[in-house]
Design a protein around this motif. Structure first.
Motif, PDB file in Angstrom:
ATOM      1  N   GLN A 154       3.122   8.271  -6.297  1.00 21.60           N
ATOM      2  CA  GLN A 154       1.770   7.987  -5.797  1.00 21.60           C
ATOM      3  C   GLN A 154       0.998   7.089  -6.753  1.00 21.60           C
ATOM      4  O   GLN A 154       0.210   6.250  -6.330  1.00 21.60           O
ATOM      5  CB  GLN A 154       1.012   9.308  -5.588  1.00 21.60           C
ATOM      6  CG  GLN A 154       1.470  10.078  -4.382  1.00 21.60           C
ATOM      7  CD  GLN A 154       1.216   9.335  -3.086  1.00 21.60           C
ATOM      8  OE1 GLN A 154       0.097   9.216  -2.631  1.00 21.60           O
ATOM      9  NE2 GLN A 154       2.257   8.808  -2.477  1.00 21.60           N
ATOM     10  N   ALA A 155       1.239   7.272  -8.066  1.00 21.15           N
ATOM     11  CA  ALA A 155       0.562   6.433  -9.065  1.00 21.15           C
ATOM     12  C   ALA A 155       0.951   4.969  -8.872  1.00 21.15           C
ATOM     13  O   ALA A 155       0.112   4.067  -8.887  1.00 21.15           O
ATOM     14  CB  ALA A 155       0.921   6.898 -10.471  1.00 21.15           C
ATOM     15  N   ILE A 156       2.245   4.728  -8.633  1.00 19.14           N
ATOM     16  CA  ILE A 156       2.721   3.350  -8.416  1.00 19.14           C
ATOM     17  C   ILE A 156       2.180   2.829  -7.080  1.00 19.14           C
ATOM     18  O   ILE A 156       1.725   1.691  -6.970  1.00 19.14           O
ATOM     19  CB  ILE A 156       4.270   3.278  -8.453  1.00 19.14           C
ATOM     20  CG1 ILE A 156       4.788   3.760  -9.804  1.00 19.14           C
ATOM     21  CG2 ILE A 156       4.746   1.841  -8.182  1.00 19.14           C
ATOM     22  CD1 ILE A 156       6.279   4.064  -9.829  1.00 19.14           C
ATOM     23  N   GLY A 157       2.208   3.695  -6.060  1.00 20.78           N
ATOM     24  CA  GLY A 157       1.716   3.309  -4.727  1.00 20.78           C
ATOM     25  C   GLY A 157       0.256   2.883  -4.728  1.00 20.78           C
ATOM     26  O   GLY A 157      -0.171   2.072  -3.905  1.00 20.78           O
ATOM     27  N   ALA A 158      -0.514   3.411  -5.694  1.00 11.88           N
ATOM     28  CA  ALA A 158      -1.942   3.070  -5.776  1.00 11.88           C
ATOM     29  C   ALA A 158      -2.173   1.607  -6.172  1.00 11.88           C
ATOM     30  O   ALA A 158      -3.284   1.091  -6.044  1.00 11.88           O
ATOM     31  CB  ALA A 158      -2.635   3.996  -6.769  1.00 11.88           C
ATOM     32  N   THR A 159      -1.110   0.930  -6.652  1.00  3.35           N
ATOM     33  CA  THR A 159      -1.280  -0.481  -7.058  1.00  3.35           C
ATOM     34  C   THR A 159      -1.198  -1.447  -5.865  1.00  3.35           C
ATOM     35  O   THR A 159      -1.217  -2.660  -6.071  1.00  3.35           O
ATOM     36  CB  THR A 159      -0.214  -0.901  -8.099  1.00  3.35           C
ATOM     37  OG1 THR A 159       1.083  -0.719  -7.513  1.00  3.35           O
ATOM     38  CG2 THR A 159      -0.317  -0.104  -9.368  1.00  3.35           C
ATOM     39  N   THR A 160      -1.123  -0.923  -4.634  1.00  5.32           N
ATOM     40  CA  THR A 160      -1.052  -1.784  -3.439  1.00  5.32           C
ATOM     41  C   THR A 160      -2.110  -2.895  -3.446  1.00  5.32           C
ATOM     42  O   THR A 160      -1.785  -4.046  -3.156  1.00  5.32           O
ATOM     43  CB  THR A 160      -1.149  -0.942  -2.143  1.00  5.32           C
ATOM     44  OG1 THR A 160      -0.163   0.074  -2.201  1.00  5.32           O
ATOM     45  CG2 THR A 160      -0.915  -1.796  -0.905  1.00  5.32           C
ATOM     46  N   PRO A 161      -3.405  -2.608  -3.787  1.00  4.74           N
ATOM     47  CA  PRO A 161      -4.403  -3.692  -3.786  1.00  4.74           C
ATOM     48  C   PRO A 161      -4.035  -4.867  -4.690  1.00  4.74           C
ATOM     49  O   PRO A 161      -4.327  -6.017  -4.374  1.00  4.74           O
ATOM     50  CB  PRO A 161      -5.684  -3.014  -4.288  1.00  4.74           C
ATOM     51  CG  PRO A 161      -5.482  -1.574  -4.018  1.00  4.74           C
ATOM     52  CD  PRO A 161      -4.021  -1.323  -4.124  1.00  4.74           C
ATOM     53  N   PHE A 162      -3.368  -4.572  -5.826  1.00  7.27           N
ATOM     54  CA  PHE A 162      -2.958  -5.630  -6.750  1.00  7.27           C
ATOM     55  C   PHE A 162      -1.989  -6.584  -6.044  1.00  7.27           C
ATOM     56  O   PHE A 162      -2.173  -7.803  -6.049  1.00  7.27           O
ATOM     57  CB  PHE A 162      -2.304  -5.028  -8.001  1.00  7.27           C
ATOM     58  CG  PHE A 162      -1.584  -6.047  -8.850  1.00  7.27           C
ATOM     59  CD1 PHE A 162      -2.293  -6.947  -9.635  1.00  7.27           C
ATOM     60  CD2 PHE A 162      -0.195  -6.131  -8.834  1.00  7.27           C
ATOM     61  CE1 PHE A 162      -1.621  -7.901 -10.406  1.00  7.27           C
ATOM     62  CE2 PHE A 162       0.477  -7.077  -9.595  1.00  7.27           C
ATOM     63  CZ  PHE A 162      -0.246  -7.963 -10.385  1.00  7.27           C
ATOM     64  N   PHE A 163      -0.960  -6.015  -5.399  1.00 10.67           N
ATOM     65  CA  PHE A 163       0.036  -6.842  -4.709  1.00 10.67           C
ATOM     66  C   PHE A 163      -0.587  -7.568  -3.515  1.00 10.67           C
ATOM     67  O   PHE A 163      -0.264  -8.716  -3.235  1.00 10.67           O
ATOM     68  CB  PHE A 163       1.227  -5.983  -4.255  1.00 10.67           C
ATOM     69  CG  PHE A 163       2.085  -5.531  -5.396  1.00 10.67           C
ATOM     70  CD1 PHE A 163       2.971  -6.411  -6.017  1.00 10.67           C
ATOM     71  CD2 PHE A 163       2.005  -4.234  -5.874  1.00 10.67           C
ATOM     72  CE1 PHE A 163       3.764  -6.000  -7.084  1.00 10.67           C
ATOM     73  CE2 PHE A 163       2.790  -3.816  -6.947  1.00 10.67           C
ATOM     74  CZ  PHE A 163       3.674  -4.705  -7.546  1.00 10.67           C
ATOM     75  N   THR A 164      -1.503  -6.879  -2.814  1.00  8.49           N
ATOM     76  CA  THR A 164      -2.178  -7.506  -1.666  1.00  8.49           C
ATOM     77  C   THR A 164      -2.953  -8.740  -2.123  1.00  8.49           C
ATOM     78  O   THR A 164      -2.880  -9.798  -1.502  1.00  8.49           O
ATOM     79  CB  THR A 164      -3.133  -6.494  -0.981  1.00  8.49           C
ATOM     80  OG1 THR A 164      -2.396  -5.307  -0.705  1.00  8.49           O
ATOM     81  CG2 THR A 164      -3.695  -7.049   0.314  1.00  8.49           C
ATOM     82  N   ALA A 165      -3.689  -8.607  -3.237  1.00  6.00           N
ATOM     83  CA  ALA A 165      -4.483  -9.731  -3.766  1.00  6.00           C
ATOM     84  C   ALA A 165      -3.575 -10.895  -4.187  1.00  6.00           C
ATOM     85  O   ALA A 165      -3.871 -12.052  -3.913  1.00  6.00           O
ATOM     86  CB  ALA A 165      -5.318  -9.258  -4.951  1.00  6.00           C
ATOM     87  N   VAL A 166      -2.433 -10.568  -4.827  1.00  7.01           N
ATOM     88  CA  VAL A 166      -1.489 -11.602  -5.276  1.00  7.01           C
ATOM     89  C   VAL A 166      -0.907 -12.346  -4.080  1.00  7.01           C
ATOM     90  O   VAL A 166      -0.916 -13.584  -4.025  1.00  7.01           O
ATOM     91  CB  VAL A 166      -0.360 -10.972  -6.141  1.00  7.01           C
ATOM     92  CG1 VAL A 166       0.756 -11.982  -6.395  1.00  7.01           C
ATOM     93  CG2 VAL A 166      -0.925 -10.467  -7.458  1.00  7.01           C
ATOM     94  N   PHE A 167      -0.412 -11.593  -3.073  1.00  3.39           N
ATOM     95  CA  PHE A 167       0.184 -12.227  -1.893  1.00  3.39           C
ATOM     96  C   PHE A 167      -0.848 -13.031  -1.108  1.00  3.39           C
ATOM     97  O   PHE A 167      -0.556 -14.123  -0.624  1.00  3.39           O
ATOM     98  CB  PHE A 167       0.850 -11.185  -0.980  1.00  3.39           C
ATOM     99  CG  PHE A 167       2.128 -10.613  -1.536  1.00  3.39           C
ATOM    100  CD1 PHE A 167       3.128 -11.449  -2.025  1.00  3.39           C
ATOM    101  CD2 PHE A 167       2.330  -9.245  -1.579  1.00  3.39           C
ATOM    102  CE1 PHE A 167       4.310 -10.925  -2.554  1.00  3.39           C
ATOM    103  CE2 PHE A 167       3.517  -8.706  -2.104  1.00  3.39           C
ATOM    104  CZ  PHE A 167       4.499  -9.556  -2.591  1.00  3.39           C
ATOM    105  N   ALA A 168      -2.055 -12.481  -0.982  1.00  2.00           N
ATOM    106  CA  ALA A 168      -3.119 -13.181  -0.241  1.00  2.00           C
ATOM    107  C   ALA A 168      -3.446 -14.506  -0.927  1.00  2.00           C
ATOM    108  O   ALA A 168      -3.664 -15.529  -0.268  1.00  2.00           O
ATOM    109  CB  ALA A 168      -4.357 -12.305  -0.141  1.00  2.00           C
ATOM    110  N   TYR A 169      -3.439 -14.484  -2.260  1.00  2.00           N
ATOM    111  CA  TYR A 169      -3.754 -15.707  -3.025  1.00  2.00           C
ATOM    112  C   TYR A 169      -2.672 -16.769  -2.820  1.00  2.00           C
ATOM    113  O   TYR A 169      -2.964 -17.916  -2.532  1.00  2.00           O
ATOM    114  CB  TYR A 169      -3.905 -15.370  -4.516  1.00  2.00           C
ATOM    115  CG  TYR A 169      -4.164 -16.601  -5.360  1.00  2.00           C
ATOM    116  CD1 TYR A 169      -5.411 -17.220  -5.347  1.00  2.00           C
ATOM    117  CD2 TYR A 169      -3.157 -17.158  -6.147  1.00  2.00           C
ATOM    118  CE1 TYR A 169      -5.652 -18.358  -6.103  1.00  2.00           C
ATOM    119  CE2 TYR A 169      -3.386 -18.294  -6.914  1.00  2.00           C
ATOM    120  CZ  TYR A 169      -4.637 -18.892  -6.887  1.00  2.00           C
ATOM    121  OH  TYR A 169      -4.876 -20.025  -7.628  1.00  2.00           O
TER     122      TYR A 169
END
Length: 311
Positions: free
Chosen positions: A108-123
């Motif tokens: 769950q701790a790793i799963g919480a980093t979803t916003p980081f990956f979303t921001a990177v992919f969106a960029y």
């Protein structure tokens, strides 16, 4: 009027409770099956989930008419849905594989980093830049996971990489979904999207299961002869996997996207506490501090995004 208001509030609370319990339930059941029960077939387990999602989506939309049926308009749209389905498959399979090696709390701790990956992919994919403050809030999100990894007593490199892959694939799917199905003619609500994605996922997962987890059906039937519980566990787990998607859709419909984000952050924390109580996996103070920092970063990220979008 107030009676209607309070019944509406009760309905929303009931929905959120159903979403929480199905979400955490599927996570804990997957963990139990894959590591405690010793059912070491994450691809087959994902295929069972997708078969249940195909069947129950059809019942919910075609028979129960929970949402209007949306049709696929073109071959291009079908190809886009297929691409999303493949990424969806990758995220679920990787997530299930990681549960074989990692405790739910660390998962769950790793799963919480979803916003980081979303921001990177969106960029990189849409060249959509966020305000610098939004990017700054991602620092504690990532730092928290690095700290949690260092302090995790049950750290497993392969499990960790699988979990990172699952989180990245989840973020990629959400960004791609926004790009691919953004035109008015192609927009599908998540219930209809699941109706089309799940059968494609089954078609992909079937050969993968047969090739990578050979004789899994025979082994499952042999297990069932010794302990019929395995069949009931698989059926219940698969139905629950569909229920997660259904309640997610209904919570989004009856609340706001931001409420969903806040509830999602809290859900991760609840899942961590429950999993530690059930599985009694060792946790370190460093690990919990890291996880807390990540959740704090995610909350800051939601706030920063809310401010930039409301401007």
């Amino acid at each position: 009027m107030s009676a209607m208001k309070s019944s509406g509030r009760l309905f929303t609370i009931g929905l959120v409770a159903s979403w929480y319990s199905s979400n955490i339930g599927v996570l804990l059941l997957n963990k139990y099956l894959l590591s405690n029960y010793g059912f070491k077939y994450p691809i087959f387990l994902t295929m069972c989930h997708m078969m249940a999602c195909s069947l129950l989506s059809y019942i919910a939309i075609a028979w129960l008419k929970m949402v209007p049926m949306q049709t696929i308009r073109s071959r291009v749209q079908f190809m886009k849905i297929s691409a999303l389905s493949l990424i969806f498959c990758a995220s679920v399979v990787s997530g299930n594989i990681s549960l074989k090696y990692l405790p739910v709390s660390f998962n769950q701790a790793i799963g919480a980093t979803t916003p980081f990956f979303t921001a990177v992919f969106a960029y990189f994919m849409t060249l959509k830049k966020e305000a610098w403050l939004t990017y700054m809030t991602l620092i504690p999100v990532v730092t928290g996971v690095i700290i949690a990894s260092g302090g995790e007593p049950s750290f497993h490199l392969f499990g960790f990489l699988m979990c990172i892959g699952a989180t990245a694939a989840r973020a990629l799917k959400s960004v791609l979904q926004g790009i691919l199905l953004s035109s008015e003619g192609e927009k599908l609500n998540s219930m209809n999207l699941l109706l089309y994605m799940a059968p494609i996922a089954v078609v992909v997962l079937l050969p993968a299961t047969l090739f990578m987890e050979e004789n899994v059906v025979g082994i499952t039937l042999a297990l069932a002869r010794e302990d019929i519980r395995i069949i009931w566990l698989l059926l219940f787990n698969s139905a629950l996997a569909y229920f997660v998607n259904l309640t997610n859709f209904l919570v989004t419909k009856h609340t706001s996207a931001l409420t969903l984000q806040v509830l999602g952050n809290a859900k991760g924390a609840v899942a961590v506490v429950i999993s530690i109580l059930i599985f009694r996996n060792p946790v370190s103070v460093t690990g919990m501090l890291g996880y807390t920092l990540t959740v704090f970063g995610v909350i800051l990220y939601s706030e920063a995004k809310k401010r930039t979008t409301s401007k």
